[in-house]
Write a protein that holds these residues in place. Structure first.
Motif, PDB file in Angstrom:
ATOM      1  N   GLN A 275      -0.434   6.687  -9.609  1.00 11.07           N
ATOM      2  CA  GLN A 275      -1.800   6.396  -9.180  1.00 11.07           C
ATOM      3  C   GLN A 275      -2.779   7.318  -9.893  1.00 11.07           C
ATOM      4  OE1 GLN A 275      -1.233   6.952  -4.940  1.00 11.07           O
ATOM      5  NE2 GLN A 275      -2.062   9.020  -4.995  1.00 11.07           N
TER       6      GLN A 275
ATOM      7  N   ASP B 247       0.870  -1.184   0.000  1.00  9.14           N
ATOM      8  CA  ASP B 247       0.000   0.000   0.000  1.00  9.14           C
ATOM      9  C   ASP B 247       0.904   1.230   0.000  1.00  9.14           C
ATOM     10  OD1 ASP B 247      -1.956   1.891   0.198  1.00  9.14           O
ATOM     11  OD2 ASP B 247      -2.626   1.349   2.208  1.00  9.14           O
TER      12      ASP B 247
ATOM     13  N   GLU C  15      -6.301   4.543  -7.322  1.00 11.24           N
ATOM     14  CA  GLU C  15      -5.776   3.216  -7.633  1.00 11.24           C
ATOM     15  C   GLU C  15      -4.348   3.326  -8.139  1.00 11.24           C
ATOM     16  OE1 GLU C  15      -8.199   0.989 -10.269  1.00 11.24           O
ATOM     17  OE2 GLU C  15     -10.021   1.175  -9.068  1.00 11.24           O
TER      18      GLU C  15
ATOM     19  N   ASN D 170      -4.512  12.124  -4.449  1.00  3.37           N
ATOM     20  CA  ASN D 170      -5.373  11.327  -5.319  1.00  3.37           C
ATOM     21  C   ASN D 170      -6.166  12.276  -6.217  1.00  3.37           C
ATOM     22  OD1 ASN D 170      -4.852   8.629  -4.575  1.00  3.37           O
ATOM     23  ND2 ASN D 170      -5.996   8.917  -2.677  1.00  3.37           N
TER      24      ASN D 170
END
Length: 356
Positions: free
Chosen positions: A254, A227, A258, A236
Motif C-alpha cells: 500500500q 479491505d 491505497e 499508511n
C-alpha cells in the motif's frame, strides 16, 4: 598410615556406589537472557527485534555479531514434519488434528528442506551493479492446492470422482459465512455441494466438500482482498509499504492509503524458525538468487532483514510447516511483486502464525 589407607579406599568405593546427592545431580538451571532494552527506531509490533532500529542508518543492514552462531544452531535443528505427518485421526472442529493430504503424497523431509531455502546470514552482495540475467524458470505444470482431510475422504489411487464429505472441517463456519449459507458449523448435503463448487473454482484438491485448512486459507485471502488493512495494523505512508500479516498469512503493498498490490497468499517461518517481526527496508534485490546455504533457487528474491527475503517458490505455499524464515510466495505472485517494489521500500511484519 597402613590403617588409614584401607579406610580411605573403602570410603571412596562407597561414594562411587551411592553417587552424588540428588540435588547435585539435578539439571543445571537455565538462565534466560533479559530482553533487549534498546528501543526500535520507529513503532514496531510486539515481539519486534531490536535489529529493526538499524534501519535508521542508510546503506546495507549491519549483521549482528552472533548471527553466525545462530545460523549454525538453526542448521543443526532437525526439520519438524508438517502438521499432517504421522498424526492419528482426531476431532476436526476448530483444528486440523488428525487430517492427512487428500491426495496421498509421500513426506520427504530432505526434499522439503531443499525447497524452502533461507539463511540467517545475509547474502553475498557483489560489488557494483549485478546483471539481472534471464527470467527465472517457471514451475513445471500448475501448482496443486492439496487439502487436508479425514482419512475416510482421501482420494483413491484410481483418481475416482470424490464423493461428498460428511465431516465438518475446521473452516466450516468461515466458508458457510463466506458462501452466505446458514452458519451452524455442521455439514449438510447442500453445504458439501457448495463447498465442492468453491474448491473446484479455486483448484483445491480433492474437491470432496471438506472445509479443511487450505479451504480456510483461501477464504481468508478472499475476505482480506475486500479491505486488507481494515484494522489499521499496517502503517499508511507516502512510501511503498509491504504489509506482511503473519496471522492471516497474506502479503499486500500500500501507498498513501491505497492498495497498489492486492493481497496474495504467503508462507512464513516454521516453528523454531519464525519470521522476525518489525519494520525493515529492502536492501538488495536479486532476480536469480541461489541460496548460499542450500544452493537452491530463490526466484525474484528481495531481501529485507539479513537472510530473510520475499521470494518465489516452486511448490504450494499452503503446503508444509513453513519456511526457514523467508516469506514464500507463489512464483507468479513473486514475479509481479518484483515489478512493484524497489530498493529501500519499507517491509512491515507483524502478527503470529498459528502454531508458531
Amino acid at each position: 598410615m597402613n590403617r588409614t589407607l584401607p579406610a580411605l579406599l573403602i570410603g571412596a568405593s562407597l561414594f562411587t556406589f551411592v553417587g552424588v546427592p540428588a540435588a547435585a545431580a539435578g539439571p543445571i538451571p537455565v538462565v534466560h537472557p533479559a530482553a533487549d532494552p534498546r528501543p526500535a527506531a520507529l513503532p514496531a509490533p510486539a515481539g519486534a527485534r531490536a535489529s529493526v532500529a538499524r534501519l535508521a542508518a542508510p546503506g546495507p543492514l549491519p549483521v549482528p555479531h552472533k548471527v553466525a552462531e545462530e545460523a549454525a544452531a538453526a542448521a543443526a535443528q532437525p526439520l519438524p514434519q508438517p502438521p499432517y505427518a504421522g498424526l492419528k485421526p482426531g476431532p476436526h472442529d476448530g483444528d486440523s488434528s488428525g487430517l492427512v493430504p487428500g491426495i496421498p503424497v509421500p513426506f520427504q523431509g530432505q526434499q522439503e528442506q531443499q525447497m524452502l531455502p533461507d539463511q540467517a546470514l545475509p547474502p553475498n552482495i557483489p560489488h557494483g551493479r549485478a546483471p539481472e540475467g534471464p527470467e527465472p524458470k517457471r514451475p513445471i505444470g500448475p501448482i496443486r492446492h492439496i487439502e487436508l482431510v479425514p482419512r475416510s475422504d482421501v482420494q483413491g489411487k484410481d483418481g475416482a470422482t470424490p464423493r461428498c464429505s460428511k465431516s465438518a472441517g475446521p473452516a466450516q463456519r468461515a466458508i458457510e459465512e463466506f458462501l452466505e449459507r446458514e452458519v451452524d458449523g455442521r455439514q449438510s448435503a447442500g453445504d458439501c455441494e457448495a463447498i465442492q463448487a468453491f474448491q473446484r473454482e479455486h483448484r483445491i484438491e480433492p474437491a470432496v466438500g471438506f472445509a479443511g485448512p487450505v479451504t480456510g486459507a483461501v477464504v481468508r485471502l478472499l475476505e482480506a482482498q475486500k479491505d486488507p488493512n481494515r484494522d489499521g495494523r499496517c502503517p499508511n505512508r507516502n512510501e511503498r509499504v509491504v504489509c506482511v500479516d503473519l496471522s492471516r498469512q497474506i502479503v499486500w503493498v500500500q501507498q498513501d492509503g491505497e492498495v497498489i498490490f492486492q493481497p496474495v497468499a504467503m508462507r512464513s517461518g516454521r516453528p523454531t524458525m519464525e519470521t522476525r517481526t518489525g519494520r525493515y527496508q529492502i536492501y538488495w534485490k536479486n532476480k536469480n538468487h541461489i541460496s548460499s546455504l542450500y544452493h537452491t533457487p530463490m526466484p525474484f528474491a528481495q531481501f529485507f532483514d539479513g537472510g530473510e527475503a520475499l521470494h518465489g517458490v516452486y511448490d504450494d505455499v499452503y503446503a508444509g510447516a513453513g519456511s526457514h524464515g523467508c516469506i514464500n510466495l507463489l512464483w507468479e505472485d513473486a514475479q509481479r511483486l518484483w515489478n512493484v517494489l524497489q530498493k529501500n521500500d519499507i517491509v512491515y511484519v507483524w502478527g503470529r502464525k498459528t502454531g508458531v
